[in-house]
Design a protein around this motif. Sequence first.
Motif, PDB file in Angstrom:
ATOM      1  N   GLY A  42       0.313  -2.159  10.223  1.00 14.33           N
ATOM      2  CA  GLY A  42      -1.098  -2.482  10.320  1.00 14.33           C
ATOM      3  C   GLY A  42      -1.765  -2.653   8.969  1.00 14.33           C
ATOM      4  N   SER A  51      -2.438  -6.206   7.491  1.00 14.48           N
ATOM      5  CA  SER A  51      -3.541  -7.078   7.910  1.00 14.48           C
ATOM      6  C   SER A  51      -4.558  -7.239   6.786  1.00 14.48           C
ATOM      7  N   ARG A 101      -5.282  -8.538   3.233  1.00 11.07           N
ATOM      8  CA  ARG A 101      -4.696  -9.531   2.335  1.00 11.07           C
ATOM      9  C   ARG A 101      -4.391  -8.936   0.959  1.00 11.07           C
ATOM     10  N   THR A 159      -1.298  -6.690   1.154  1.00 11.13           N
ATOM     11  CA  THR A 159      -0.060  -7.445   1.350  1.00 11.13           C
ATOM     12  C   THR A 159       0.394  -8.104   0.057  1.00 11.13           C
ATOM     13  N   THR A 162      -6.083  -2.875  11.476  1.00 12.58           N
ATOM     14  CA  THR A 162      -5.624  -2.893  12.862  1.00 12.58           C
ATOM     15  C   THR A 162      -4.126  -2.738  12.926  1.00 12.58           C
ATOM     16  N   PRO A 202      -0.694  -3.767  14.664  1.00 17.79           N
ATOM     17  CA  PRO A 202      -0.240  -4.866  15.480  1.00 17.79           C
ATOM     18  C   PRO A 202       0.178  -4.397  16.855  1.00 17.79           C
TER      19      PRO A 202
END
Length: 490
Positions: free
Chosen positions: A278, A281, A283, A286, A487, A489
Motif C-alpha cells: 500500500g 500508492s 509516488r 515509490t 491505501t 491494494p
Amino acid sequence: MPTPDPTSPDDTQPDPRRWKALAVCLVIGFMTLLDVSIVNVALPSIEKGIGASSADLSWVVSGYALAFGLVLVAAGRIGDARGRKTTFIVGLIAFVVASAACGLATGPLVLVIARLVQGVAGGIVSPQVSGIIQQLFRGRERAKAFGLFAATIGISTAVGPLLGGVLIELGGTEHGWRYVFMVNIPIGVVALVAAIALLPGTPAQSRQPLRASSFDPVGVVLLGLAVVSLMLPLVQEQQWQGNAKWLLLIPAAIFFGTFLLWERRLGSRGEQQLVDLGLFSLRSYTLGCVIGMVYFAGFTTIFFVYTLYVQQGLGYSALQAGLAVTPFAIGSAVSARVGGNLVGRFGRGLVATGLAMVVVGMVGAVVASMAVPGHGVGWAAALPLLVAGIGSGLVISPNITLTLDDVPVSRAGIAGGVLQTGQRIGSAAGIALVGAVFFAQVADSPGDSAPAFQIGMSVAAGLTAVALVIAVVDAVRARPTSTAKVTTPA
C-alpha cells in the motif's frame, strides 16, 4: 488504558543514562556498518589466505548485504514486540560470535556461511538503534541524537577501507584479513557489558505476543529465494560453465511474482506484510525506493572493483588501497551533513545533482586509469573519486528524507524498513552483476586488470545513470503532494 512505561522518558523526566546508552548504540552501529566497507580491502588477502575464488569473494561482500537487508523489517517488529534491549543484545552476541567464526574460517565455504550469519546479526541490531533513540530522546535532543547517528554512518564509511588496510598491514598479507573480523570481538564484548547496564528495558506489561505471522516469514523466504536465484548465475558466472545457469532467472521471476501475490493477499486480509504494498500508492515513496535500490546497486561496487584492481592489478598494499578510496569516503561523509540541510530547499533536484556528480566521478576514474596507467592511478583517480563521494553524500540522506516525507507517521517505521531492505538488496545484486563483469574480463585478459576495472566501473556508472534519469524525471514532474491516506491494494 495502557500502563505507562516507566523506562520510556518523557519531556519532564528524561532518562539520566540516555547519552551513555546512545554511545553504546553508536559504537555498535558503527561496527555493523563498518563491516560493509572494511572487508573490501581484505579481499585479495582472503583470496591468498584460504584460496577463495572470485565467486567466494563476491559472496563475502554481497552475502552480508543481502542477509542484513532481509531481516531488517522482521527484526524491527520483534524489537517493538518483545523489547529492543533484549533484541539488541541477542543480535550483538550473534554478531560477535559470527565475527569470530569469520576470523577463524579455514576455508571459503565456512567464511561465506559465517559472513551470512554476521549479516543477519547486523540486520537484527540496526533497527533497534533507531528504535532506542526514539525511546530515549524527545524534541531537539532526538534530532541531535539522530544527527550523531548519521555522522556515525558517514564516519564508518570513511574510515572502513583505511582501517582495514592498517589491520592487514599489521597481520600480514596471508592472515591480516582475519584481524578485520577479529577486531569486532573485544569491542563487542565491552559494548555488551555496557548495553546490559545502560540500555532501557521494556516492562512485561508493555510486551506484545510474538507470533510468526507478525513478521511474515513466508515473505522473507520468497523474497530471499528470488534474489538468490537472480544472483547465483551472476556470482557463479566463471565457475559454472555453459548457458544453463541463466535458466535460474526463470525461478527468480516465479519466486518474485509469488512474493508479490503473497504480500497482496496478506494486505487484503489486514495481516502483517514484509513489504507493505500500500505504501507504493505514494509516488514519492515509490520513486524514492527505486532510486535508492538502483543507486546502491551502482555506488557500492566502487569499493569492490577499485580495491581489487589496485591491489591485484597494480600491486598496491592493503593500506595503499584503503588510502586510494579514502577521497570518496571523506567526500561522502562531509557532504552528507550539507545535503541534510539543503534537501528542504532543493528537493529531488538535489538528489539528481548528487547522482550526476557520482556518474561524472565514476567516468572520471575510468578516464584517469586510461590517462595514467600503472601505479600512479591512485593519485590520478583521487579527484574524480572525491567528486563522486561529494555527490554520494547529496544522494543518500536527502533521498531518504524525500522518500519518507509523505508517508503517514503511523507507518514511518515499516516504510523506512522497506526502504533499507531495498537498498541492501540493491547492494547485493549490484556487486553480483559488476563482479561478474569484472572477473569475466580478468579471465579474458590475464595479467592486465585495467580493462576489467574500466568495464566494471562503467557498468556501475550505468546503474547510477539509471537512478539519475529517474530522479530527473521526478524533479521535472514534481508537483505539490498531499499526505493522503495510503491505501492497501485489494
